[in-house]
Design an enzyme around this catalytic site. Structure first.
Site, PDB file in Angstrom:
ATOM      1  N   HIS A  49      24.832  41.432  35.448  1.00  0.00           N
ATOM      2  CA  HIS A  49      25.642  40.535  36.271  1.00  0.00           C
ATOM      3  C   HIS A  49      26.879  41.302  36.721  1.00  0.00           C
ATOM      4  CE1 HIS A  49      27.949  37.313  37.794  1.00  0.00           C
ATOM      5  NE2 HIS A  49      28.773  37.216  36.757  1.00  0.00           N
ATOM      6  N   ASN A  72      32.005  39.081  42.505  1.00  0.00           N
ATOM      7  CA  ASN A  72      31.171  38.284  41.602  1.00  0.00           C
ATOM      8  C   ASN A  72      30.519  37.157  42.412  1.00  0.00           C
ATOM      9  OD1 ASN A  72      30.121  36.521  39.724  1.00  0.00           O
ATOM     10  ND2 ASN A  72      31.893  36.553  38.367  1.00  0.00           N
ATOM     11  N   CYS A 110      26.809  31.951  36.142  1.00  0.00           N
ATOM     12  CA  CYS A 110      26.456  33.352  36.451  1.00  0.00           C
ATOM     13  C   CYS A 110      25.182  33.812  35.733  1.00  0.00           C
ATOM     14  CB  CYS A 110      27.607  34.285  36.098  1.00  0.00           C
ATOM     15  SG  CYS A 110      29.117  33.889  36.978  1.00  0.00           S
TER      16      CYS A 110
HETATM   17  N1  ACO Z   1      47.053  40.483  41.504  1.00  0.00           N
HETATM   18  C1  ACO Z   1      48.121  40.949  40.865  1.00  0.00           C
HETATM   19  N2  ACO Z   1      48.457  40.545  39.631  1.00  0.00           N
HETATM   20  C2  ACO Z   1      47.689  39.624  39.050  1.00  0.00           C
HETATM   21  C3  ACO Z   1      46.549  39.085  39.659  1.00  0.00           C
HETATM   22  C4  ACO Z   1      46.240  39.554  40.943  1.00  0.00           C
HETATM   23  N3  ACO Z   1      45.159  39.121  41.632  1.00  0.00           N
HETATM   24  N4  ACO Z   1      45.955  38.192  38.827  1.00  0.00           N
HETATM   25  C5  ACO Z   1      46.695  38.173  37.709  1.00  0.00           C
HETATM   26  N5  ACO Z   1      47.759  39.036  37.842  1.00  0.00           N
HETATM   27  C6  ACO Z   1      48.804  39.338  36.875  1.00  0.00           C
HETATM   28  C7  ACO Z   1      48.935  38.283  35.806  1.00  0.00           C
HETATM   29  O1  ACO Z   1      49.772  37.248  36.265  1.00  0.00           O
HETATM   30  C8  ACO Z   1      49.537  39.077  34.672  1.00  0.00           C
HETATM   31  O2  ACO Z   1      50.911  39.211  34.929  1.00  0.00           O
HETATM   32  P1  ACO Z   1      51.968  39.141  33.710  1.00  0.00           P
HETATM   33  O3  ACO Z   1      51.593  40.295  32.791  1.00  0.00           O
HETATM   34  O4  ACO Z   1      53.280  39.321  34.398  1.00  0.00           O
HETATM   35  O5  ACO Z   1      51.754  37.801  33.086  1.00  0.00           O
HETATM   36  C9  ACO Z   1      48.907  40.452  34.823  1.00  0.00           C
HETATM   37  O6  ACO Z   1      48.408  40.524  36.177  1.00  0.00           O
HETATM   38  C10 ACO Z   1      47.760  40.750  33.867  1.00  0.00           C
HETATM   39  O7  ACO Z   1      46.876  39.637  33.873  1.00  0.00           O
HETATM   40  P2  ACO Z   1      45.605  39.592  32.943  1.00  0.00           P
HETATM   41  O8  ACO Z   1      44.896  38.290  33.179  1.00  0.00           O
HETATM   42  O9  ACO Z   1      45.988  39.936  31.546  1.00  0.00           O
HETATM   43  O10 ACO Z   1      44.745  40.793  33.545  1.00  0.00           O
HETATM   44  P3  ACO Z   1      43.407  41.397  32.974  1.00  0.00           P
HETATM   45  O11 ACO Z   1      43.585  42.840  32.777  1.00  0.00           O
HETATM   46  O12 ACO Z   1      42.823  40.591  31.860  1.00  0.00           O
HETATM   47  O13 ACO Z   1      42.413  41.225  34.212  1.00  0.00           O
HETATM   48  C11 ACO Z   1      40.625  39.825  34.995  1.00  0.00           C
HETATM   49  C12 ACO Z   1      42.135  39.940  34.713  1.00  0.00           C
HETATM   50  C13 ACO Z   1      40.266  40.819  36.069  1.00  0.00           C
HETATM   51  C14 ACO Z   1      40.359  38.408  35.485  1.00  0.00           C
HETATM   52  C15 ACO Z   1      39.807  40.122  33.711  1.00  0.00           C
HETATM   53  O14 ACO Z   1      40.346  39.419  32.622  1.00  0.00           O
HETATM   54  C16 ACO Z   1      38.365  39.754  33.864  1.00  0.00           C
HETATM   55  O15 ACO Z   1      37.631  40.350  34.637  1.00  0.00           O
HETATM   56  N6  ACO Z   1      37.868  38.796  33.063  1.00  0.00           N
HETATM   57  C17 ACO Z   1      36.467  38.425  33.062  1.00  0.00           C
HETATM   58  C18 ACO Z   1      36.135  37.550  34.217  1.00  0.00           C
HETATM   59  C19 ACO Z   1      34.623  37.370  34.230  1.00  0.00           C
HETATM   60  O16 ACO Z   1      33.862  38.211  33.834  1.00  0.00           O
HETATM   61  N7  ACO Z   1      34.124  36.263  34.676  1.00  0.00           N
HETATM   62  C20 ACO Z   1      32.655  36.167  34.632  1.00  0.00           C
HETATM   63  C21 ACO Z   1      32.216  34.886  34.604  1.00  0.00           C
HETATM   64  S1  ACO Z   1      32.639  34.076  36.086  1.00  0.00           S
HETATM   65  C22 ACO Z   1      31.579  32.720  36.169  1.00  0.00           C
HETATM   66  O17 ACO Z   1      30.774  32.490  35.336  1.00  0.00           O
HETATM   67  C23 ACO Z   1      31.747  31.801  37.393  1.00  0.00           C
END
Ligand code: ACO
Length: 320
Positions: free
Chosen positions: A247, A277, A114
């Site tokens: 980004h 993204n 990214c």
């Molecule tokens: N729909 C519903 N529930 C979901 C989903 C979904 N799509 N995905 C995960 N959950 C659930 C999980 O299983 C978890 O359930 P549990 O509490 O029963 O275990 C719950 O939702 C919370 O999951 P978290 O992973 O803790 O959610 P979080 O608030 O951290 O959000 C996210 C996840 C959106 C991925 C966030 O962490 C994020 O944006 N991280 C950064 C990603 C990023 O910036 N990537 C950039 C680089 S990408 C690259 O370089 C290719």
């Protein structure tokens, strides 16, 4: 003192739109979960026949047109992509051919996930400042949908396809003021597409795997650090920044960065809601969109910054 300056921008998004509601029918998720966690509403998905170089071609044509030059005036092609058309030749070489550039100019890919566009822009800046080339085409293009496991709700809701391009020219006035690139490969377990080709087979998973929480924390920290580094290098403070073009991974990461810079969100270019993204394509897509809307005025200061797999991160501070 020689600078390089963006003189044209272009972007391209595949026609097919995949909304959060569409995803509700594919995996156990909801529009509400995706939107509140990421800010994403929809993303574009390339047709099976469309390759990264095809998306890049459309974006490049628009950038070339907006720069008012002919394709043959380009004497350097750099493409940032994580999803190249093939192992080799590079997507840049394929793009050069598709554009009909016949001058045998150098063409190569940059891979920093990214952060790829920031790395590519910085590379082109070095070449142009040295006076070696006259017009660089710098592209970020991705068909991320090809390396997503569409049964994995933790990743498939986040990504989309697209391409963005800029034309860069040497200039006596700025232009790009400074570029700041970083990587810490020890973070590779939290974000990777670890598959490799061996003896005609794919070994390991070819899909994106991510520890979202860990990436989120690292992203917020390194983006703050690199923004400070860029401002310090130019003796600037947050009040000197007119626009943040970050980004587009997650609206919460973008808002956290804007808050640390005390930048009002109306000075931040946000496209994550409609594009998701798009990895290396996200910054040039956002840049082109805002430029075409006439949001940037000549002489304004823009901070471009990105973070991605590697982990890599970086920033470019420039005068529009
Ligand atoms: N729909 C519903 N529930 C979901 C989903 C979904 N799509 N995905 C995960 N959950 C659930 C999980 O299983 C978890 O359930 P549990 O509490 O029963 O275990 C719950 O939702 C919370 O999951 P978290 O992973 O803790 O959610 P979080 O608030 O951290 O959000 C996210 C996840 C959106 C991925 C966030 O962490 C994020 O944006 N991280 C950064 C990603 C990023 O910036 N990537 C950039 C680089 S990408 C690259 O370089 C290719």
């Amino acid at each position: 003192m020689m600078y390089s300056r963006i003189v044209g921008t272009g972007s391209y998004l595949p026609e097919r739109i995949l909304s959060n509601h569409d995803l509700e029918g594919m995996v156990d998720t909801s529009h509400e979960w995706i939107f509140t966690r990421t800010g994403i509403i929809e993303r574009h998905i390339a047709d099976e026949s469309e390759l990264a170089s095809d998306l890049a071609l459309q974006a490049s044509r628009r950038a070339i047109e907006s720069a008012g030059i002919g394709a043959d005036e380009i004497d350097l092609v750099i493409v940032a992509t994580t999803t190249p058309d093939m192992l080799f030749p590079s997507t840049a070489a394929l793009l050069q051919s598709k554009l009909g550039i016949k001058n045998n100019c150098p063409a190569f890919d940059v891979q920093a996930v990214c952060t790829g566009f920031i790395y590519a822009l910085s590379t082109a800046d070095c070449y142009l400042r040295s006076g070696k080339y006259r017009h660089a085409l710098v592209v970020g293009t991705e068909v991320l949908s090809r390396i997503i496991d569409w049964t994995d709700r933790s990743t498939c809701v986040l990504f989309g396809d697209g391409a963005g391009a800029v034309i860069l020219k040497p200039s006596v006035s700025p232009g790009i003021l400074s570029c700041h690139l970083h990587a810490d490969g020890s973070y590779n377990p939290i974000l990777a597409a670890p598959g490799r080709v061996c003896n005609g087979q794919i070994q390991g998973s070819p899909f994106v795997s991510m520890n979202g929480n860990a990436v989120f924390k690292v992203a917020v920290n390194v983006l703050e650090q690199v923004a400070e580094e860029a401002m310090l290098a130019n003796k600037m403070s947050p009040s000197d920044i007119d626009w943040l073009v970050p980004h587009q991974a997650n609206i919460r990461i973008i808002e956290a960065t804007a808050k640390k810079l005390s930048l009002n969100m109306d000075r931040v270019v946000v496209t994550v809601d409609r594009h998701g993204n798009t990895s290396a394509a996200s910054i040039p897509l956002a840049l082109d969109q805002a430029a075409r809307e006439g949001r940037f005025r000549e002489g304004e200061t823009l901070l471009l910054e990105g973070v991605g797999g590697g982990i890599t991160w970086g920033a470019v501070l420039l005068k529009w």
